[in-house]
Design an enzyme around this catalytic site. Structure first.
Site, PDB file in Angstrom:
ATOM      1  CB  SER A 198      -0.970  -0.042   1.180  1.00  0.00           C
ATOM      2  OG  SER A 198      -2.098   0.745   0.897  1.00  0.00           O
ATOM      3  CG  ASP A 304      -6.980  -3.132  -3.086  1.00  0.00           C
ATOM      4  OD1 ASP A 304      -7.738  -2.430  -2.388  1.00  0.00           O
ATOM      5  OD2 ASP A 304      -5.740  -3.161  -2.924  1.00  0.00           O
ATOM      6  CG  HIS A 335      -5.607  -2.807   0.636  1.00  0.00           C
ATOM      7  ND1 HIS A 335      -5.066  -2.300  -0.521  1.00  0.00           N
ATOM      8  CD2 HIS A 335      -4.941  -2.198   1.653  1.00  0.00           C
ATOM      9  CE1 HIS A 335      -4.136  -1.412  -0.220  1.00  0.00           C
ATOM     10  NE2 HIS A 335      -4.034  -1.342   1.091  1.00  0.00           N
TER      11      HIS A 335
END
Length: 651
Positions: A198, A304, A335
């Site tokens: 991320s 995601d 995610h």
């Protein structure tokens, strides 16, 4: 900028050839083959643990001193004692103190001297015994670093780039945050690989896009490639806040007291209009893909809904155009880190990747399939290249069907119009569940049951000509696989995985840093439809994706929506649907009005990348039409919460 080739051994070829000849002629009975795998021969318990502070050359917090970023290091003591220099695996993160890393939200811990005791995740436990140094960098403005978080901008990227420069002898570091004693990285050969999920992976993308020398590979997991596309898509707001909220969330208490000016720049530079500004240009790494020297091993969840798949398609395509060596994993998850959806294979593959890219071992990973794709929970296939050769965009046309409000999707151009009214209470799962009945909140178009499997691979585009009834309007377009399947429940809180109670171990442990982590398993659900790809836009951006404007009610506008990249097989017997609607509940914010939009079907189309192109679609849709199911088609329950304005914090 010179691009990387798929080299295997990174020593000069003349040196390698000479060594090979000497091994052949002088000592044939004792010659050893080139290593293919690093082994855990170093002590993790006795590893060197230290901290340095690298001068970034910036003064973002305006305290009159150059900002220094904290760099925590774990490296093998034996290599240093023998004078052998080691490569570096680096994770630069804003989350080491505020939110933690990984499924268990691990944070850094320190001893009385300020040296790291626990480095989050398994990288140091596993790779330090194998001859790597592992480096955890606190981004500027976080944890023990000076400066300010600017959410993917100059401060974020340069604070991490400065560490790569220091590892290669081009920047200055100190043994303390405010002292004058310098520290040199004499223990490393400078060959650095960046990894992270991320925001961390986003920093890896951004640093690679500077073209910094010494960065040999990056492994971005669920990472952002352009920050505008994290907050907006073609003017449609994806979140009800901007980067100033995120910066404040991760800034250290010291940074919060000093960084008001940076916060205000984030507010001023990211208006909620969705217009593209210089702030977004600075945070767009895709435009600088030509500078990338590092290889890229990209990992992402196809479902995601935090860092959405648009980031994958545009970054991957830009890297491909510039000849960057690359590899990709696409999972069914949301995610989620691959350590939590394919743990054993992930550790093995990452080990081989770093051995090849950082140690120069010829282990064959560069000659293996480029893509691993999860077709069903824990069922993976490979593809030699991605998207596969023979993939071609095919133009699909919506048309009226036999039932009012239930259209068809095929190769022939349709006529007439379809009308829907924006209803912010509905979203993609609602539209898909009622695809076979007329509803006021969508326009749906469906193929007949397929006679053959049909594979989509890559990014789609949907062009619509729509006439709004009000001065503002948002559009959504989704592709849906209509048919029964068992999938990972990406809309549940675990986003496709569930955490178990027992642990397995990956590397060596100390009293303060365990290599044992809670195991996970696939969290699955049975559905009757699966959303394959999605995209959104503010119709006010019809003339320019970078700037919107008011609409004239009753006037027709044409706009092309970019849909997220995907790789999905619609099985024989299933149907493929295109849905065009307004607000996608919980995924974009609604406009200020509730417009009714009229679609001109003759000027509406989808460009979908099929493996085999239009011929494959024609074959899959040939034959007598089958009976279509009626009634409600269950899917996932929809996002478990408003997508979280935090790209990866705490997971």
């Amino acid at each position: 900028m010179p691009n990387r080739t798929r080299s295997t051994i990174w020593r000069p070829l003349t040196t390698a050839a000479t060594a090979a000849l000497l091994a052949t002629f002088l000592a044939p009975t004792t010659a050893h083959p080139a290593p293919r795998e690093s082994r855990p021969v170093h002590s993790y318990e006795n590893a060197v643990r230290e901290a340095v502070w690298v001068d970034t050359g910036l003064d973002a917090d305006r305290d009159g001193r150059p900002d220094r970023v904290a760099v925590d290091i774990v490296r093998p003591r034996e290599a240093a004692a023998q004078g052998r220099k080691v490569p570096v695996i680096m994770d630069a993160s804003p989350y080491y103190s505020c939110c933690g890393r990984g499924n268990e939200s691990q944070k850094k811990t320190y001893d009385a001297n300020g040296d790291v005791v626990r480095m989050p995740l398994f990288y140091d436990n596993y790779f330090v015994p194998r001859g790597y140094a592992v480096v955890g960098v606190d981004l500027a403005g976080t944890n023990r670093s000076d400066g300010c978080v600017d959410v993917g901008g100059r401060s974020d990227i340069l604070s991490a780039k400065a560490v790569v420069d220091w590892l290669n002898g081009r920047a200055t570091a100190y043994t303390t945050r405010t002292g004058t004693t310098r520290a040199k990285a004499t223990w490393t050969n400078g060959r650095t690989g960046m990894i992270g999920k991320s925001w961390d992976g986003t920093i890896a993308n951004g640093v690679a896009a500077t073209g910094v020398k010494g960065l040999k590979t990056i492994v971005p997991i669920s990472a952002i490639s352009s920050w505008y596309d994290y907050y907006f898509q073609q003017g449609a707001p994806l979140y009800d806040s901007g980067p100033d909220w995120l910066s404040d969330y991760v800034n250290s208490p010291d940074a919060r007291a000093k960084c008001a000016a940076v916060q205000q720049k984030l507010v001023d530079g990211a208006p909620r209009t969705g217009d593209w500004t210089p702030l977004w240009t600075e945070r767009d790494y895709v435009k600088d893909a030509r500078k990338v020297r590092a290889s890229v091993f990209l990992v992402h969840g196809a479902q995601d809904l935090n860092v959405r798949m648009k980031h994958v398609g545009q970054w991957w395509d830009a890297l491909a155009r510039n000849g960057v060596e690359r590899k990709i994993w696409l999972a069914q998850t949301g995610h989620v880190d691959p350590f939590d959806f394919r743990r054993a294979e992930w550790v093995k593959t990452l080990h081989r990747w770093f051995d090849h890219e950082l140690l120069g071992y010829d282990n064959g990973i560069d000659r293996e399939p480029m893509a691993d794709i999860e077709r069903a929970p824990d069922q993976w296939v490979t593809s030699p290249v991605w998207p596969p050769r023979g993939t071609a965009a095919t133009t699909l046309r919506p048309a009226h069907g036999e039932q009012p409000g239930v259209g068809t999707l095929g190769l022939r151009k349709g006529r007439g119009t379809e009308t829907f009214t924006d209803d912010p209470r509905s979203g993609e799962t609602d539209w898909a569940a009622r695809i076979d009945s007329a509803t006021a909140d969508k326009a749906g178009f469906v193929t007949g049951p397929l006679t053959r499997d049909l594979r989509l691979s890559g990014s789609s585009k949907v062009t619509v000509t729509a006439t709004p009834s009000t001065a503002t309007a948002h559009l959504s377009a989704v592709l849906v696989d209509l048919g029964p399947a068992t999938i990972r429940d990406y809309a549940a809180s675990g986003e496709g995985v569930t955490t178990l109670t027992d642990r397995d171990c990956w590397g060596a442990s100390t009293a303060g840093d365990s290599a044992c982590f809670l195991r996970t398993a696939a969290d699955t659900t049975d559905v009757e439809h699966t959303v394959v790809s999605r995209g959104w836009a503010d119709l006010g951006t019809h003339a320019s994706a970078h700037q919107g404007g008011p609409l004239t009610p009753g006037k027709a506008y044409t706009i092309t929506l970019d849909l997220a990249a995907t790789d999905h097989v619609v099985p024989a017997g299933h149907r493929l649907a295109l849905i065009v609607a307004g607000t996608d509940k919980d995924l974009i914010d609604p406009p200020s009005t509730r417009p009714t939009l009229t679609l001109d079907l003759s000027r509406t189309k989808a460009r979908v990348p099929f493996v085999g192109g239009a011929a494959a679609f024609a074959r899959a849709t040939a034959g007598p039409p089958g009976a279509s199911p009626t009634g409600h088609l269950d899917g996932v329950s929809g996002p478990s919460q408003r997508a979280g304005r935090i790209p990866g914090g705490g997971r």
